[in-house]
Enzyme design. Structure first.
Site, PDB file in Angstrom:
ATOM      1  N   ARG A   1       0.827  -1.222   0.000  1.00 49.13           N
ATOM      2  CA  ARG A   1       0.000   0.000   0.000  1.00 49.13           C
ATOM      3  C   ARG A   1       0.858   1.268   0.000  1.00 49.13           C
ATOM      4  NH1 ARG A   1      -3.280  -3.417  -0.837  1.00 49.13           N
ATOM      5  NH2 ARG A   1      -5.441  -3.469  -0.135  1.00 49.13           N
TER       6      ARG A   1
ATOM      7  N   GLU B   1      -5.307   4.083   5.751  1.00 42.64           N
ATOM      8  CA  GLU B   1      -4.849   3.619   4.436  1.00 42.64           C
ATOM      9  C   GLU B   1      -5.136   4.611   3.301  1.00 42.64           C
ATOM     10  OE1 GLU B   1      -5.004   1.615   0.636  1.00 42.64           O
ATOM     11  OE2 GLU B   1      -6.774   2.216   1.736  1.00 42.64           O
TER      12      GLU B   1
ATOM     13  N   SER C   1     -10.769  -0.568   2.605  1.00 43.91           N
ATOM     14  CA  SER C   1     -10.079  -0.647   3.899  1.00 43.91           C
ATOM     15  C   SER C   1      -9.720   0.753   4.377  1.00 43.91           C
ATOM     16  CB  SER C   1      -8.788  -1.446   3.758  1.00 43.91           C
ATOM     17  OG  SER C   1      -9.056  -2.731   3.269  1.00 43.91           O
TER      18      SER C   1
HETATM   19  N1  EPU Z   1     -11.176 -10.437   9.634  1.00 42.23           N
HETATM   20  C1  EPU Z   1     -11.896 -10.518  10.794  1.00 42.23           C
HETATM   21  N2  EPU Z   1     -12.862  -9.587  11.017  1.00 42.23           N
HETATM   22  C2  EPU Z   1     -13.141  -8.621  10.128  1.00 42.23           C
HETATM   23  C3  EPU Z   1     -12.398  -8.515   8.948  1.00 42.23           C
HETATM   24  C4  EPU Z   1     -11.413  -9.442   8.719  1.00 42.23           C
HETATM   25  O1  EPU Z   1     -11.682 -11.395  11.626  1.00 42.23           O
HETATM   26  O2  EPU Z   1     -14.060  -7.835  10.398  1.00 42.23           O
HETATM   27  C5  EPU Z   1     -10.180 -11.476   9.350  1.00 42.23           C
HETATM   28  C6  EPU Z   1     -10.697 -12.393   8.235  1.00 42.23           C
HETATM   29  O3  EPU Z   1     -11.484 -13.423   8.748  1.00 42.23           O
HETATM   30  C7  EPU Z   1      -9.430 -12.899   7.619  1.00 42.23           C
HETATM   31  C8  EPU Z   1      -8.475 -11.733   7.815  1.00 42.23           C
HETATM   32  O4  EPU Z   1      -9.013 -10.893   8.816  1.00 42.23           O
HETATM   33  O5  EPU Z   1      -8.948 -14.001   8.335  1.00 42.23           O
HETATM   34  C9  EPU Z   1      -8.265 -10.922   6.532  1.00 42.23           C
HETATM   35  O6  EPU Z   1      -9.518 -10.443   6.078  1.00 42.23           O
HETATM   36  P1  EPU Z   1      -9.816 -10.175   4.514  1.00 42.23           P
HETATM   37  O7  EPU Z   1      -9.465 -11.368   3.714  1.00 42.23           O
HETATM   38  O8  EPU Z   1     -11.191  -9.649   4.426  1.00 42.23           O
HETATM   39  O9  EPU Z   1      -8.753  -9.080   4.110  1.00 42.23           O
HETATM   40  P2  EPU Z   1      -8.152  -7.799   4.838  1.00 42.23           P
HETATM   41  O10 EPU Z   1      -6.784  -8.108   5.305  1.00 42.23           O
HETATM   42  O11 EPU Z   1      -9.109  -7.288   5.863  1.00 42.23           O
HETATM   43  C10 EPU Z   1      -6.984  -6.888   2.714  1.00 42.23           C
HETATM   44  C11 EPU Z   1      -6.953  -5.608   1.920  1.00 42.23           C
HETATM   45  C12 EPU Z   1      -8.203  -5.504   1.070  1.00 42.23           C
HETATM   46  C13 EPU Z   1      -8.236  -6.685   0.118  1.00 42.23           C
HETATM   47  C14 EPU Z   1      -8.229  -7.979   0.944  1.00 42.23           C
HETATM   48  C15 EPU Z   1      -8.103  -9.194   0.064  1.00 42.23           C
HETATM   49  C16 EPU Z   1      -5.622  -4.044   3.204  1.00 42.23           C
HETATM   50  C17 EPU Z   1      -5.614  -2.802   4.041  1.00 42.23           C
HETATM   51  N3  EPU Z   1      -6.816  -4.467   2.809  1.00 42.23           N
HETATM   52  O12 EPU Z   1      -8.089  -6.791   3.619  1.00 42.23           O
HETATM   53  O13 EPU Z   1      -8.102  -4.315   0.308  1.00 42.23           O
HETATM   54  O14 EPU Z   1      -9.382  -6.644  -0.705  1.00 42.23           O
HETATM   55  O15 EPU Z   1      -7.096  -7.985   1.837  1.00 42.23           O
HETATM   56  O16 EPU Z   1      -6.792  -9.272  -0.428  1.00 42.23           O
HETATM   57  O17 EPU Z   1      -4.569  -4.570   2.913  1.00 42.23           O
HETATM   58  C18 EPU Z   1      -8.671  -2.018   0.218  1.00 42.23           C
HETATM   59  O18 EPU Z   1      -7.467  -1.779   0.247  1.00 42.23           O
HETATM   60  O19 EPU Z   1      -9.530  -1.108   0.162  1.00 42.23           O
HETATM   61  C19 EPU Z   1      -9.122  -3.395   0.317  1.00 42.23           C
HETATM   62  C20 EPU Z   1     -10.403  -3.717   0.383  1.00 42.23           C
END
Ligand code: EPU
Length: 349
Positions: free
Chosen positions: A170, A344, A248
């Site tokens: 990012r 972010e 995010s």
């Molecule tokens: N999780 C929770 N609770 C929540 C949200 C997430 O426990 O409310 C846990 C999920 O169960 C999972 C882990 O956290 O085990 C990761 O969650 P998720 O796969 O939804 O991805 P993220 O890390 O929350 C990142 C990116 C997203 C991208 C996804 C998929 C960042 C800041 N965000 O989110 O990017 O779509 O991975 O690769 O790196 C964005 O930048 O706007 C964005 C949506």
């Protein structure tokens, strides 16, 4: 080329509402659509006159103030050009004002693969290198060969290699102080033809696709990866057109291996992804949920009920409401886990 573009100084620069996916009220004091490179010399003069200048693409990763002073440039350059093509791959230059998701769809339709994991991300192509958009195991920096910019510090077009762009999680040159004089004109992608393409299915949400292909003795296609990513995003993330948001709101924090080990002893359920450099990337959404914020509403703003990393505008929110909510969440995460969260999206408020 229209007369308007040749003589930008004859334009009547009026205040204009800046549409943004958070639906925050924002008026640019003086906005101008850049749909032709002939306007760059006029912009250069504005820069040299030290006029504040902001470049806006899809405004899908921006936190905007009520008033944007100075000049606001609405990026509207269009065009997709094949630069070189072999049987293995293709180099395509895409103008900054093209829609990101439409470009991903077009690339797939043309038989150019590598962007399918990045489907359905809102915004423009020109914004994609700035925060090095990433999702489901792919970051755009891995697919970018070079970025063509207008450099206000010398008033010239420059071509930056992917290395020059300093892509990281990012992050890129374009977010750093030394990148602030650069206006992205186009992004050139090196994409693969079918023969050399391999799916990236390591992200937990895509593993079922790999598993089902294995069970049914099928080959995973780029289109099936695209479809799966679209389905996962639709399931987890709110549509900004219906529930205003910027995806995010916080980055997933990177911790040293020893810091992570200490924290995991305290919180065995901690969700994290190991990084190539030995660090661990913590799921901020998990920590926010553990602090009890998931689905909570505070006045006109709230935390999305299916993804705690996403803050939403529930109605007539002002930017201060949103930043106050972000502050309260960060304080709780710091208090409980001792980990500082970083916002972010780019914040101009
Ligand atoms: N999780 C929770 N609770 C929540 C949200 C997430 O426990 O409310 C846990 C999920 O169960 C999972 C882990 O956290 O085990 C990761 O969650 P998720 O796969 O939804 O991805 P993220 O890390 O929350 C990142 C990116 C997203 C991208 C996804 C998929 C960042 C800041 N965000 O989110 O990017 O779509 O991975 O690769 O790196 C964005 O930048 O706007 C964005 C949506």
């Amino acid at each position: 080329m229209s007369n308007r573009q040749k003589h930008p100084t004859s334009l009547n620069f009026k205040p204009q509402v800046v549409q943004n996916t958070l639906a925050l009220p924002c008026v640019a004091q003086s906005a101008w659509r850049l749909d032709d490179e002939s306007g760059l010399s006029w912009l250069q003069a504005q820069w040299q006159a030290k006029q504040p200048m902001r470049i806006v693409g899809g405004a899908s990763n921006l936190i905007l103030p009520p008033i944007l002073p100075g000049q606001t440039v609405l990026m509207a350059l269009k065009g997709i050009t094949v630069i070189e093509e072999t049987t293995q791959n293709v180099l395509v230059r895409v103008a900054a004002g093209e829609s990101w998701h439409e470009w991903v769809q077009q690339s797939l339709n043309a038989g150019w693969f590598g962007l399918e994991n990045l489907a359905l991300i809102p915004g423009t192509v020109g914004a994609s290198p700035i925060q090095n958009i990433g999702a489901y195991g792919v970051e755009v920096g891995q697919r970018i060969e070079c970025v063509t910019v207008w450099d206000f510090s010398c008033g010239q077009i420059k071509v930056l290699s992917a290395d020059d762009c300093q892509f990281a999680y990012r992050d890129s040159l374009f977010k750093k102080p030394e990148g602030q004089a650069l206006l992205i004109l186009s992004v050139s992608f090196r994409l693969l033809k079918q023969a050399s393409w391999r799916p990236v299915l390591d992200y937990p949400d895509l593993k079922p696709l790999a598993q089902s292909a294995l069970t049914n003795d099928l080959v995973v296609s780029p289109q099936s990866v695209f479809d799966q990513v679209v389905a996962v995003r639709r399931r987890k993330l709110p549509d900004p057109a219906l529930t205003p948001n910027v995806g995010s709101f916080f980055k997933n924090p990177l911790l040293s291996a020893e810091h992570f080990d200490r924290l995991r002893q305290q919180y065995p359920g901690l969700v994290a992804y190991p990084q190539a450099d030995g660090r661990a990337k913590l799921a901020a959404g998990w920590m926010i949920e553990q602090c009890g914020w998931k689905g909570r509403r505070v006045g006109a703003v709230g935390v999305h009920e299916r993804q705690a990393l996403v803050l939403v505008n529930l109605g007539q929110a002002q930017v201060r409401d949103l930043l106050a909510l972000a502050h309260a969440i960060s304080e709780d995460v710091l208090g409980k886990f001792g980990v500082a969260l970083e916002i972010e999206p780019i914040c101009w408020a």
